[in-house]
Enzyme design. Structure first.
Site, mmCIF file in Angstrom:
data_model
loop_
_atom_site.group_PDB
_atom_site.id
_atom_site.type_symbol
_atom_site.label_atom_id
_atom_site.label_comp_id
_atom_site.label_asym_id
_atom_site.label_seq_id
_atom_site.Cartn_x
_atom_site.Cartn_y
_atom_site.Cartn_z
ATOM 1 N N GLN A 99 24.838 13.514 -18.063
ATOM 2 C CA GLN A 99 23.713 13.524 -17.131
ATOM 3 C C GLN A 99 23.283 14.945 -16.804
ATOM 4 O OE1 GLN A 99 24.345 11.122 -13.706
ATOM 5 N NE2 GLN A 99 22.310 11.445 -12.854
ATOM 6 N N LYS A 230 31.701 -17.464 -22.240
ATOM 7 C CA LYS A 230 30.550 -17.868 -23.054
ATOM 8 C C LYS A 230 29.677 -16.671 -23.393
ATOM 9 C CE LYS A 230 29.716 -22.758 -22.269
ATOM 10 N NZ LYS A 230 28.670 -23.764 -21.996
ATOM 11 N N ASN A 286 36.855 1.647 -20.176
ATOM 12 C CA ASN A 286 36.353 2.833 -19.495
ATOM 13 C C ASN A 286 35.772 3.771 -20.549
ATOM 14 O OD1 ASN A 286 35.877 5.187 -18.114
ATOM 15 N ND2 ASN A 286 37.970 5.455 -17.357
ATOM 16 N N TRP A 288 35.084 6.715 -20.468
ATOM 17 C CA TRP A 288 35.724 8.037 -20.479
ATOM 18 C C TRP A 288 36.903 8.074 -21.455
ATOM 19 C CZ3 TRP A 288 36.454 9.557 -14.587
ATOM 20 C CH2 TRP A 288 35.204 9.912 -14.070
ATOM 21 N N GLU A 292 43.060 4.767 -17.189
ATOM 22 C CA GLU A 292 43.200 3.316 -17.271
ATOM 23 C C GLU A 292 43.877 2.745 -16.033
ATOM 24 O OE1 GLU A 292 45.117 1.841 -20.714
ATOM 25 O OE2 GLU A 292 43.903 2.978 -22.137
ATOM 26 N N GLU A 594 -38.850 -30.299 -17.949
ATOM 27 C CA GLU A 594 -37.664 -29.429 -17.956
ATOM 28 C C GLU A 594 -37.372 -28.898 -16.551
ATOM 29 O OE1 GLU A 594 -38.356 -27.768 -22.517
ATOM 30 O OE2 GLU A 594 -39.351 -26.845 -20.783
ATOM 31 N N ASP A 613 -17.782 -26.903 0.773
ATOM 32 C CA ASP A 613 -17.938 -25.818 1.760
ATOM 33 C C ASP A 613 -17.444 -26.365 3.097
ATOM 34 O OD1 ASP A 613 -18.678 -23.679 3.322
ATOM 35 O OD2 ASP A 613 -20.824 -24.111 3.255
ATOM 36 N N GLU A 624 -11.368 -23.371 -3.283
ATOM 37 C CA GLU A 624 -12.160 -24.592 -3.184
ATOM 38 C C GLU A 624 -12.974 -24.808 -4.459
ATOM 39 O OE1 GLU A 624 -13.029 -24.623 1.651
ATOM 40 O OE2 GLU A 624 -14.342 -23.516 0.300
ATOM 41 N N ASN A 659 -24.729 -17.909 -6.529
ATOM 42 C CA ASN A 659 -23.777 -17.697 -7.615
ATOM 43 C C ASN A 659 -23.129 -19.001 -8.064
ATOM 44 O OD1 ASN A 659 -23.371 -14.653 -8.209
ATOM 45 N ND2 ASN A 659 -23.515 -14.749 -5.979
#
Length: 697
Positions: A99, A230, A286, A288, A292, A594, A613, A624, A659
């Site tokens: 790091q 598993k 581990n 490292w 242990e 038309e 509405d 809605e 709209n």
């Protein structure tokens, strides 16, 4: 519109296999082979303009421009740092990952796990990269990102200070694969600083495409040992750690030689007969080496003398290699958490490991259409995305004889780290699982409404609603059909997500959404039966040609219903296409019949609008709108509802009558156009460029 086209193109690409590890998406459309070849031919080293060697690539706050932590930073190539740089020297090992001045230990622990399985490492770090052969200052890596694998190109200019790498580096100073991998991961996430802070499971997932579970060992479920067994049989990656209570505890060694705040791997779980009783053991590694565990079942403990020689040989307890056995009971009491990354079926080639079945879908929460919030919000909850899952077969080896179908549900928010520099917070997310009633079984072309979802209890839920990148919960349910509903906790929160289901046996997952269809009644008007007053007004407006243009149409409509509070047809003046859907000869004008047909439609839509509405405000909220569309004969899926809201609602997600009518007339026109050119009624049309533009203009 271009965004929609890109989305459609991406969906088709994924259907063709793009986005897998074998066909990774070129991140930012940068092709490693093409760029490398161009650099070699020109004799130049690659410089990546998309992730430049400048302060903005470092960070935005603590690592931002002019910050103290970035003073003196110089970007250098490995050949400027040492005489004989190596990409990987003597194989990738845990000592390659040290790091630096960045709080990304979570990432380093995940990278370290890659070194344990060469097959998994090769998926992230493509082979054949070198500082010697065909060196052009360019390298590439592959990461799983929110449902697809991406191939990320970087140049080898790395941030340094005083001739030393600033971030991840190898203990062997001439090795650079880990530093370059960190740079590629920083590029995907926006900058280096975006990597500060996180969990190992996030790295696990981005390096494997797997799904990660986390268990607090203080609250370990009684089936956890079986889950561990598993998972190991499935080739999963398992990590464990001991929480620290203060900064002084970091990597402190206990009296039994366990290291606090340190990432361990779990590599085995077995049962042995010890003094006539079954003893459960786990094997821990581990990274490292050498440090242990010294308690019961450690390498030289007396417990080993009380088991059979065959079992002792099978468990192969070695000395001073960093790997050790301990009892499961001691493990649960000493360690704090266990993380399991379950791998996708394509990760490991071996046929000896059990492989999960995987289903994956992307989704969106959008204000006004699919951002319904949790079940507390009864008015909007059912508008959330819905996914049907069929559990067909029970597990072969059930946990504690619990017969059922085991599956994991993972819900992940997209682009979390990339949005950090924008100051965006994560949504608080979760999900619920409901049983599908008998009358709806076998169907995915519907959406379950309040009459179904709000009248029953969920059979399963995420452990909590939380503001993490991902949450994952394990379930075991009887065979049957269920629906999973992912949501934010509060309604009206925007977000993109990936939902994945890993199942022990084959399971079928599919989005639940309405099939797209329209059953619209077309009014029949006889010219002889038209009201005289209506005819008279039409003649006055149309003039000598007895036809109404779009501009004249607005005048007529507003004059006829001038006393209505609804503002009508301002939008139509800007959209001749809507008018063209009603006239027959391509002139852009309407005759009397038309116009009369249009008027009947408007009356019909006005009744529907008033019906939905509910508060009489003269506007309709976008939730809605679903009911209004159904009443008018339209069945639309979530993506189309989202488009309607984005195009026809105002900034408060309210749709006015102007709209509303424009939307319905346009929908009618589009369905008619499609039906006209879909000669075989196959649901698919093919157009050349002229036909497409003629319809779309």
């Amino acid at each position: 519109m271009s965004g929609i086209a890109c989305h459609i193109a991406n969906c088709k690409a994924r259907e063709d296999g793009h986005g897998t590890n074998e066909q990774a998406v070129k991140y930012l459309k940068q092709d490693y082979e093409v760029i490398k070849k161009r650099c070699l031919e020109s004799g130049s080293l690659f410089s990546d303009d998309t992730f430049p060697a400048r302060p903005e690539s470092l960070g935005f706050n603590e690592l931002g421009p002019y910050s103290a932590k970035t003073r003196g930073v110089k970007w250098m190539r490995p050949k400027e740092l040492c005489s004989n740089p190596q990409f990987i020297l003597g194989g990738a090992t845990r000592t390659d990952i040290c790091q630096g001045a960045l709080g990304d230990c979570w990432l380093l622990a995940a990278i370290a796990s890659l070194t344990l399985q060469e097959e998994i490492l090769a998926r992230v770090v493509p082979r054949g990269q070198s500082f010697q052969e065909d060196y052009a200052g360019i390298f590439h890596f592959q990461f799983w990102q929110y449902g697809e694998w991406v191939d990320v190109v970087v140049d080898d200019r790395l941030p340094t200070r005083d001739g030393e790498l600033l971030f991840v580096h190898s203990a062997e100073g001439s090795e650079f694969w880990s530093a370059l991998l960190e740079k590629a991961y920083a590029k995907v996430n926006g900058c280096y600083e975006a990597l500060s802070g996180g969990s190992t499971t996030e790295g696990f997932e981005d390096f494997t495409g797997g799904i990660a579970e986390m268990y607090e060992l203080k609250k370990a479920p009684p089936t956890l040992f079986k889950i561990i067994q598993k998972a190991l049989k499935s080739g999963s990656l398992l990590g464990c750690s001991i929480d620290i209570t203060s900064a002084y505890d970091s990597e402190a060694v206990t009296s039994e030689k366990l290291v606090k705040g340190h990432a361990y791997s779990m590599t085995g779980a077995e049962e042995v007969i010890y003094k006539g009783q079954t003893e459960r053991l786990v094997r821990i590694r581990n990274p490292w080496g050498q440090v242990e565990w010294t308690g019961a079942w450690s390498d030289n403990s007396g417990e080993w003398d009380c088991i059979s020689p065959d079992e002792k040989l099978k468990l192969d307890n070695k000395a001073e290699d960093g790997e050790f056995w301990m009892s499961y009971k001691d493990f649960v009491s000493r360690y704090s958490k266990l993380e399991i990354c379950n791998l996708t079926p394509d990760t490991l080639s071996s046929d000896e490991v059990h492989k999960w079945s995987l289903s994956q879908f992307e989704g969106q929460w959008r204000v006004g259409s699919t951002a319904g919030g949790c079940r507390n919000n009864t008015a909007t909850f059912c508008s959330n995305p819905q996914f049907a899952i069929k559990l067909l077969e029970v597990d072969d080896d059930p946990h504690d004889n619990e017969v059922g179908c085991t599956f994991l549900v993972g819900l992940m928010q997209k682009n979390c780290r990339k949005d950090m520099r924008l100051g965006r917070d994560l949504n608080t997310i979760g999900f619920a699982v409901y049983a599908v009633p008998d009358e709806h079984k076998g169907r995915s072309n519907i959406r379950l409404g309040p009459d179904v979802l709000l009248r029953q209890r969920a059979v399963g839920m995420s452990d909590t609603f939380i503001n993490l990148r991902e949450l994952c919960t394990r379930f075991t349910l009887p065979p049957g059909e269920y629906v999973i509903i992912p949501s934010t906790f509060e309604p009206h929160k925007v977000g993109n997500f990936v939902m994945r289901v890993f199942s022990e046996k084959q399971a079928e997952l599919s989005p639940m959404d309405h099939a797209i269809e329209a059953h619209v009644h077309e009014p029949e008007v006889d010219e002889k039966g038209i009201d005289p007053q209506f005819r008279k007004l039409f003649v006055q407006i149309s003039g000598s040609d007895s036809e109404v243009s779009v501009f004249e149409l607005v005048t007529v409509l507003n004059k006829v219903i001038a006393q209505s509070k609804y503002n009508i047809f301002g939008l139509l003046t800007a959209n001749h296409t809507d008018l063209n859907s009603l006239q027959k000869d391509g002139t852009g004008k309407l005759g009397l019949v038309e116009f009369a047909i249009l008027w009947e439609k408007i009356i019909k839509y006005l009744k529907i609008f008033k019906q939905f509405d509910s508060d009489g405000s003269g506007t309709m909220n976008s939730h809605e709108m679903r009911g209004a569309l159904a009443e008018a004969g339209f069945r639309l899926n979530n993506s189309l509802i989202q488009l309607i809201v984005s195009r026809y609602a105002d900034d408060r997600f309210a749709i006015d009558f102007d709209n509303f009518v424009a939307c319905f007339i346009r929908l009618e026109m589009l369905f008619k156009m499609f039906k006209t050119v879909d000669h075989n009624e196959s649901g698919t049309v093919e157009l050349n460029i002229n036909q497409w533009l003629s319809l779309a203009i």
